[in-house]
Design a protein around this motif. Structure first.
Motif, short mmCIF file in Angstrom:
data_model
loop_
_atom_site.label_atom_id
_atom_site.label_comp_id
_atom_site.label_asym_id
_atom_site.label_seq_id
_atom_site.Cartn_x
_atom_site.Cartn_y
_atom_site.Cartn_z
N THR A 75 68.45 38.78 27.17
CA THR A 75 68.84 37.84 26.42
C THR A 75 69.45 36.59 27.11
N THR A 76 69.13 35.65 26.46
CA THR A 76 69.55 34.16 27.12
C THR A 76 70.70 33.82 26.75
N ARG A 77 71.96 33.61 27.68
CA ARG A 77 73.25 33.18 27.60
C ARG A 77 73.20 31.61 27.05
N ARG A 78 73.99 31.42 26.00
CA ARG A 78 74.17 30.13 25.57
C ARG A 78 74.93 29.24 26.45
N ALA A 92 60.23 26.99 29.93
CA ALA A 92 61.40 27.75 30.41
C ALA A 92 61.12 28.38 31.65
N GLU A 93 62.26 28.79 32.53
CA GLU A 93 62.01 29.80 33.62
C GLU A 93 61.41 30.97 33.41
N SER A 94 61.01 31.63 34.36
CA SER A 94 60.24 32.81 34.09
C SER A 94 61.22 33.89 33.28
N TYR A 95 60.52 34.66 32.34
CA TYR A 95 60.99 35.91 31.54
C TYR A 95 61.83 36.98 32.47
N GLU A 96 61.47 36.89 33.61
CA GLU A 96 61.81 38.04 34.68
C GLU A 96 63.44 37.34 35.07
N CYS A 97 63.43 36.05 35.36
CA CYS A 97 64.67 35.55 35.66
C CYS A 97 65.57 35.23 34.55
N GLY A 98 65.18 35.20 33.37
CA GLY A 98 66.24 35.54 32.40
C GLY A 98 66.23 34.43 31.36
N SER A 123 70.69 24.40 30.77
CA SER A 123 70.87 25.15 31.84
C SER A 123 72.06 26.12 31.56
N ASP A 124 71.95 27.39 32.13
CA ASP A 124 73.02 28.28 31.81
C ASP A 124 74.22 27.90 32.26
N GLY A 125 75.52 28.02 31.48
CA GLY A 125 76.70 27.67 31.82
C GLY A 125 76.98 26.15 32.10
N ASP A 126 76.03 25.22 31.64
CA ASP A 126 76.15 23.91 31.88
C ASP A 126 76.01 23.05 30.62
N VAL A 127 76.26 21.83 30.87
CA VAL A 127 76.07 20.60 29.85
C VAL A 127 74.44 20.52 29.77
N GLU A 128 73.88 20.25 28.75
CA GLU A 128 72.51 19.89 28.62
C GLU A 128 72.33 18.52 29.38
N THR A 129 71.11 18.29 29.73
CA THR A 129 70.67 16.98 30.24
C THR A 129 69.85 16.41 29.24
N LEU A 130 70.19 15.20 28.77
CA LEU A 130 69.64 14.63 27.37
C LEU A 130 68.64 13.50 28.00
#
Length: 259
Positions: free
Chosen positions: A2-5, A190-196, A214-221
């Motif tokens: 599961t991808t964390r928001r 996205a990064e690899s499925y195995e990397c989450g 990016s996980d736990g960070d603000v998106e870069t627009l």
């Protein structure tokens, strides 16, 4: 998996590039594109190799006509350059490209996400529907396979099934911060499925620009002005493999892999 928001905590966004790898979860400064987009309407060379439904012996004049009619020139040429490079130097990675998505399949994806895809994304998917996936028997989900993870850092282009899944996962729930992800952001790499799949690229359906989450960070627009410029950056990373400078990727047994 599961991808964390992304968390809502803000920090100053910095320009990033395709070179973010799951092993270090860091981004580096974006490099300028090695070539610029041609004006719309310019010719597209070697087009037949892009249309996977055409027979291998298809006359080049017919294939070029189909390329110019079916695929906008900017996205057609930028993606064709990537496909041609993979075919010549990394045939295993080339074979991992997905088959063309039909108009019906794209429309179904738009209905599930509730967003009309940008024309650049639609045109690209009608040529190659991301890369092939494999089944995760532990949860029934499908994710990227090593052969298709040819973007820098071992990232992969997403097929419609993964686009729909990640878009659903990234959408905030009713009690979550509604500002951390926008409905019009369509994840396509996205990064690899195995990397989450904690890091990836999205295209803004409203503007056509490409950003990065990016996980736990603000998106870069607005990391790239459009999808053709994104694919130009992909080509730059691939060409660096063959150059004299040290590269973050290599070709092993016909497959592009992280170095």
């Amino acid at each position: 998996m599961t991808t964390r928001r992304p968390a809502a905590t803000a920090r100053t966004p910095q320009k990033t590039s395709m070179s973010a790898a799951c092993v270090n979860n860091q981004s580096t400064a974006r490099r300028s594109s090695p070539w610029r987009r041609r004006p719309r309407g310019s010719s597209v060379s070697a087009g037949c190799t892009l249309v996977r439904s055409l027979p291998r012996e298809c006359p080049s004049v017919i294939s070029k006509f189909l390329m110019e009619v079916c695929v906008p020139s900017d996205i057609g040429e930028s993606w064709q350059r990537v496909v041609s490079w993979l075919r010549e130097y990394a045939p295993v990675s080339h074979r991992a490209l997905g088959d063309a998505a039909s108009e019906e399949e794209i429309a179904a994806g738009e209905e599930k996400t509730g967003v009309r895809f940008p024309e650049d994304l639609r045109a690209y998917l009608k040529v190659n529907n991301g890369t092939v996936t494999r089944l995760d028997e532990s949860n029934g989900l499908t994710g990227s396979c090593p052969e298709g993870e040819f973007l820098s850092g071992g990232w992969a282009l997403l097929p419609l099934s993964s686009i729909e899944r990640l878009h659903h996962q990234m959408m905030p729930g009713p009690r979550e911060d509604q500002g951390c992800w926008r409905k019009e952001w369509i994840p396509f790499a996205a990064e690899s499925y195995e990397c989450g799949e904690m890091y990836g690229f999205f295209i803004d359906a409203g503007t056509g620009s490409v950003g990065q989450w990016s996980d736990g960070d603000v998106e870069t627009l607005d990391l790239f002005p459009d999808l053709p410029e994104f694919f130009a950056s992909v080509l730059e990373d691939l060409e660096r493999i063959l150059g004299p400078e040290e590269a973050s990727q290599r070709i092993q047994d016909g497959c592009v892999t992280p170095h």
